[in-house]
Design a protein around this motif. Structure first.
Motif, PDB file in Angstrom:
ATOM      1  N   ALA A 109    -112.394  63.815 -25.775  1.00  0.00           N
ATOM      2  CA  ALA A 109    -113.771  64.286 -25.718  1.00  0.00           C
ATOM      3  C   ALA A 109    -113.776  65.721 -25.197  1.00  0.00           C
ATOM      4  O   ALA A 109    -113.029  66.055 -24.282  1.00  0.00           O
ATOM      5  CB  ALA A 109    -114.607  63.390 -24.803  1.00  0.00           C
ATOM      6  N   ILE A 110    -114.613  66.552 -25.801  1.00  0.00           N
ATOM      7  CA  ILE A 110    -114.639  67.980 -25.471  1.00  0.00           C
ATOM      8  C   ILE A 110    -116.077  68.424 -25.226  1.00  0.00           C
ATOM      9  O   ILE A 110    -116.981  68.058 -25.979  1.00  0.00           O
ATOM     10  CB  ILE A 110    -114.041  68.831 -26.610  1.00  0.00           C
ATOM     11  CG1 ILE A 110    -112.574  68.467 -26.860  1.00  0.00           C
ATOM     12  CG2 ILE A 110    -114.152  70.317 -26.295  1.00  0.00           C
ATOM     13  CD1 ILE A 110    -111.991  69.133 -28.090  1.00  0.00           C
ATOM     14  N   VAL A 111    -116.283  69.192 -24.173  1.00  0.00           N
ATOM     15  CA  VAL A 111    -117.528  69.926 -23.944  1.00  0.00           C
ATOM     16  C   VAL A 111    -117.198  71.406 -24.007  1.00  0.00           C
ATOM     17  O   VAL A 111    -116.234  71.853 -23.386  1.00  0.00           O
ATOM     18  CB  VAL A 111    -118.161  69.569 -22.581  1.00  0.00           C
ATOM     19  CG1 VAL A 111    -119.217  70.596 -22.192  1.00  0.00           C
ATOM     20  CG2 VAL A 111    -118.787  68.191 -22.622  1.00  0.00           C
ATOM     21  N   TYR A 112    -117.994  72.149 -24.777  1.00  0.00           N
ATOM     22  CA  TYR A 112    -117.703  73.573 -24.918  1.00  0.00           C
ATOM     23  C   TYR A 112    -118.997  74.376 -24.990  1.00  0.00           C
ATOM     24  O   TYR A 112    -120.077  73.834 -25.221  1.00  0.00           O
ATOM     25  CB  TYR A 112    -116.837  73.827 -26.153  1.00  0.00           C
ATOM     26  CG  TYR A 112    -117.494  73.512 -27.477  1.00  0.00           C
ATOM     27  CD1 TYR A 112    -118.067  74.516 -28.250  1.00  0.00           C
ATOM     28  CD2 TYR A 112    -117.533  72.202 -27.960  1.00  0.00           C
ATOM     29  CE1 TYR A 112    -118.664  74.228 -29.459  1.00  0.00           C
ATOM     30  CE2 TYR A 112    -118.138  71.907 -29.176  1.00  0.00           C
ATOM     31  CZ  TYR A 112    -118.693  72.922 -29.931  1.00  0.00           C
ATOM     32  OH  TYR A 112    -119.282  72.613 -31.120  1.00  0.00           O
ATOM     33  N   VAL A 129    -113.979  71.955 -21.651  1.00  0.00           N
ATOM     34  CA  VAL A 129    -113.646  70.866 -20.742  1.00  0.00           C
ATOM     35  C   VAL A 129    -113.221  69.668 -21.582  1.00  0.00           C
ATOM     36  O   VAL A 129    -113.917  69.302 -22.543  1.00  0.00           O
ATOM     37  CB  VAL A 129    -114.848  70.479 -19.861  1.00  0.00           C
ATOM     38  CG1 VAL A 129    -114.476  69.355 -18.897  1.00  0.00           C
ATOM     39  CG2 VAL A 129    -115.366  71.693 -19.098  1.00  0.00           C
ATOM     40  N   GLY A 130    -112.086  69.077 -21.253  1.00  0.00           N
ATOM     41  CA  GLY A 130    -111.583  67.955 -22.031  1.00  0.00           C
ATOM     42  C   GLY A 130    -111.419  66.700 -21.195  1.00  0.00           C
ATOM     43  O   GLY A 130    -111.097  66.753 -20.004  1.00  0.00           O
ATOM     44  N   LEU A 131    -111.667  65.550 -21.832  1.00  0.00           N
ATOM     45  CA  LEU A 131    -111.416  64.247 -21.230  1.00  0.00           C
ATOM     46  C   LEU A 131    -110.603  63.438 -22.237  1.00  0.00           C
ATOM     47  O   LEU A 131    -111.091  63.108 -23.316  1.00  0.00           O
ATOM     48  CB  LEU A 131    -112.724  63.528 -20.909  1.00  0.00           C
ATOM     49  CG  LEU A 131    -112.616  62.123 -20.330  1.00  0.00           C
ATOM     50  CD1 LEU A 131    -111.940  62.140 -18.963  1.00  0.00           C
ATOM     51  CD2 LEU A 131    -113.987  61.473 -20.222  1.00  0.00           C
ATOM     52  N   LYS A 132    -109.348  63.148 -21.907  1.00  0.00           N
ATOM     53  CA  LYS A 132    -108.417  62.502 -22.827  1.00  0.00           C
ATOM     54  C   LYS A 132    -108.158  61.063 -22.388  1.00  0.00           C
ATOM     55  O   LYS A 132    -107.624  60.815 -21.303  1.00  0.00           O
ATOM     56  CB  LYS A 132    -107.111  63.286 -22.861  1.00  0.00           C
ATOM     57  CG  LYS A 132    -105.953  62.626 -23.597  1.00  0.00           C
ATOM     58  CD  LYS A 132    -106.089  62.704 -25.086  1.00  0.00           C
ATOM     59  CE  LYS A 132    -104.782  62.278 -25.757  1.00  0.00           C
ATOM     60  NZ  LYS A 132    -104.890  62.229 -27.225  1.00  0.00           N
ATOM     61  N   PHE A 133    -108.550  60.114 -23.228  1.00  0.00           N
ATOM     62  CA  PHE A 133    -108.271  58.703 -22.995  1.00  0.00           C
ATOM     63  C   PHE A 133    -106.812  58.446 -23.381  1.00  0.00           C
ATOM     64  O   PHE A 133    -106.395  58.709 -24.500  1.00  0.00           O
ATOM     65  CB  PHE A 133    -109.218  57.864 -23.855  1.00  0.00           C
ATOM     66  CG  PHE A 133    -108.956  56.375 -23.825  1.00  0.00           C
ATOM     67  CD1 PHE A 133    -109.723  55.541 -23.021  1.00  0.00           C
ATOM     68  CD2 PHE A 133    -107.969  55.800 -24.615  1.00  0.00           C
ATOM     69  CE1 PHE A 133    -109.509  54.163 -23.010  1.00  0.00           C
ATOM     70  CE2 PHE A 133    -107.746  54.433 -24.603  1.00  0.00           C
ATOM     71  CZ  PHE A 133    -108.511  53.610 -23.804  1.00  0.00           C
ATOM     72  N   PHE A 220    -105.812  51.781 -16.361  1.00  0.00           N
ATOM     73  CA  PHE A 220    -106.654  52.705 -17.117  1.00  0.00           C
ATOM     74  C   PHE A 220    -106.203  54.130 -16.777  1.00  0.00           C
ATOM     75  O   PHE A 220    -106.228  54.521 -15.609  1.00  0.00           O
ATOM     76  CB  PHE A 220    -108.128  52.528 -16.762  1.00  0.00           C
ATOM     77  CG  PHE A 220    -109.063  53.356 -17.598  1.00  0.00           C
ATOM     78  CD1 PHE A 220    -109.555  52.869 -18.791  1.00  0.00           C
ATOM     79  CD2 PHE A 220    -109.459  54.632 -17.189  1.00  0.00           C
ATOM     80  CE1 PHE A 220    -110.415  53.634 -19.581  1.00  0.00           C
ATOM     81  CE2 PHE A 220    -110.304  55.390 -17.952  1.00  0.00           C
ATOM     82  CZ  PHE A 220    -110.800  54.896 -19.158  1.00  0.00           C
ATOM     83  N   THR A 221    -105.750  54.858 -17.795  1.00  0.00           N
ATOM     84  CA  THR A 221    -105.196  56.207 -17.589  1.00  0.00           C
ATOM     85  C   THR A 221    -105.945  57.208 -18.448  1.00  0.00           C
ATOM     86  O   THR A 221    -106.182  56.968 -19.633  1.00  0.00           O
ATOM     87  CB  THR A 221    -103.700  56.229 -17.942  1.00  0.00           C
ATOM     88  OG1 THR A 221    -103.019  55.210 -17.216  1.00  0.00           O
ATOM     89  CG2 THR A 221    -103.087  57.573 -17.586  1.00  0.00           C
ATOM     90  N   PHE A 222    -106.312  58.328 -17.834  1.00  0.00           N
ATOM     91  CA  PHE A 222    -106.983  59.390 -18.573  1.00  0.00           C
ATOM     92  C   PHE A 222    -106.565  60.739 -17.989  1.00  0.00           C
ATOM     93  O   PHE A 222    -105.951  60.811 -16.923  1.00  0.00           O
ATOM     94  CB  PHE A 222    -108.504  59.240 -18.504  1.00  0.00           C
ATOM     95  CG  PHE A 222    -109.102  59.484 -17.132  1.00  0.00           C
ATOM     96  CD1 PHE A 222    -109.601  60.738 -16.786  1.00  0.00           C
ATOM     97  CD2 PHE A 222    -109.160  58.476 -16.204  1.00  0.00           C
ATOM     98  CE1 PHE A 222    -110.140  60.957 -15.518  1.00  0.00           C
ATOM     99  CE2 PHE A 222    -109.698  58.677 -14.931  1.00  0.00           C
ATOM    100  CZ  PHE A 222    -110.188  59.933 -14.604  1.00  0.00           C
ATOM    101  N   ALA A 223    -106.862  61.795 -18.707  1.00  0.00           N
ATOM    102  CA  ALA A 223    -106.566  63.143 -18.242  1.00  0.00           C
ATOM    103  C   ALA A 223    -107.831  63.987 -18.301  1.00  0.00           C
ATOM    104  O   ALA A 223    -108.608  63.879 -19.249  1.00  0.00           O
ATOM    105  CB  ALA A 223    -105.468  63.782 -19.077  1.00  0.00           C
ATOM    106  N   ASP A 224    -108.015  64.810 -17.293  1.00  0.00           N
ATOM    107  CA  ASP A 224    -109.099  65.815 -17.266  1.00  0.00           C
ATOM    108  C   ASP A 224    -108.473  67.173 -17.555  1.00  0.00           C
ATOM    109  O   ASP A 224    -107.457  67.522 -16.948  1.00  0.00           O
ATOM    110  CB  ASP A 224    -109.770  65.873 -15.882  1.00  0.00           C
ATOM    111  CG  ASP A 224    -110.970  64.953 -15.791  1.00  0.00           C
ATOM    112  OD1 ASP A 224    -111.526  64.604 -16.842  1.00  0.00           O
ATOM    113  OD2 ASP A 224    -111.345  64.585 -14.665  1.00  0.00           O
TER     114      ASP A 224
END
Length: 224
Positions: A109-112, A129-133, A220-224
């Motif tokens: 997911a990306i916000v720009y 800004v990225g949110l990676k599942f 549950f693992t994600f990256a910011d």
């Protein structure tokens, strides 16, 4: 670090809120690397354990956030856009020179900032800004593993945040992948996807549903 939701000193009881705790413990690791291609993100590994006496039924595990791109300026959030690159996203593969790397972008997911401008601060190169599942895995009590993909992605204005647990569960965590908001691609979207969302974005990304018996765990693992 470790977080729990069943400390009576914090008031999370049936008598104080009518719901009581889920009785979960979450062990969290936050990882960052100095490598040039990996130092712009933080990876969060969360291991949730059902420490209560009851099976948690139809559970979704996810994360919510209120990203802004950029955070500078008093109203820069008013023109933010967001999109989700799904697994096997048909709008991505034909835009990449090497399609074998398409999986690196999936479930991202990306916000720009579409005009790439923060007046008074920076005129170009505004960061996204990225949110990676990365993972959601149910570990049962007999050594079995079940993996879950993204089941829910929802964006909404900050002012429309949930007002109750019921609202958060049904309208955010269990809402499914959000249908297109804007059919016409935004001109700033290099992938020409038919949906972008904004402004003042809050997002939820989650996986489920699953039943978690006492003693069972979810990673549950994600990256910011």
């Amino acid at each position: 670090f470790v977080v729990t939701d069943n400390d009576p000193a914090e008031g999370n009881t049936f008598s104080t809120n009518g719901n009581g705790p889920l009785n979960v413990r979450i062990d969290v690791w936050a990882l960052n690397y100095s490598l040039s291609y990996g130092n712009d993100g933080v990876i969060f590994i969360q291991k949730m354990t059902n420490v209560g006496p009851d099976t948690l039924r139809s559970l979704y595990f996810g994360i919510t956030g209120d990203p802004d791109s950029p955070s500078q300026g008093s109203s820069e959030w008013t023109d933010d856009l967001a999109l989700l690159i799904e697994a096997d996203d048909p709008y991505i593969a034909d835009k990449l020179s090497d399609t074998t790397d398409a999986h690196l972008l999936e479930n991202l997911a990306i916000v720009y900032d579409p005009d790439d401008n923060s007046a008074g601060f920076i005129e170009s190169d505004v960061a996204w800004v990225g949110l990676k599942f990365l993972e959601c895995t149910h570990l049962d009590n007999v050594g079995g593993k079940t993996s879950y993909d993204v089941s829910s992605f929802k964006t909404y204005p900050y002012t429309d945040d949930a007002t109750s647990d019921e609202d958060a569960y049904f309208n955010q965590l269990a809402s499914g992948i959000q249908e297109p908001d804007n059919i016409t691609p935004h001109p700033s979207d290099m992938f020409n996807k038919p949906y972008s969302y904004g402004p003042d974005i809050t997002w939820v990304i989650a996986a489920g549903p699953m039943d978690i018996a006492p003693g069972e765990q979810v990673i549950f693992t994600f990256a910011d």
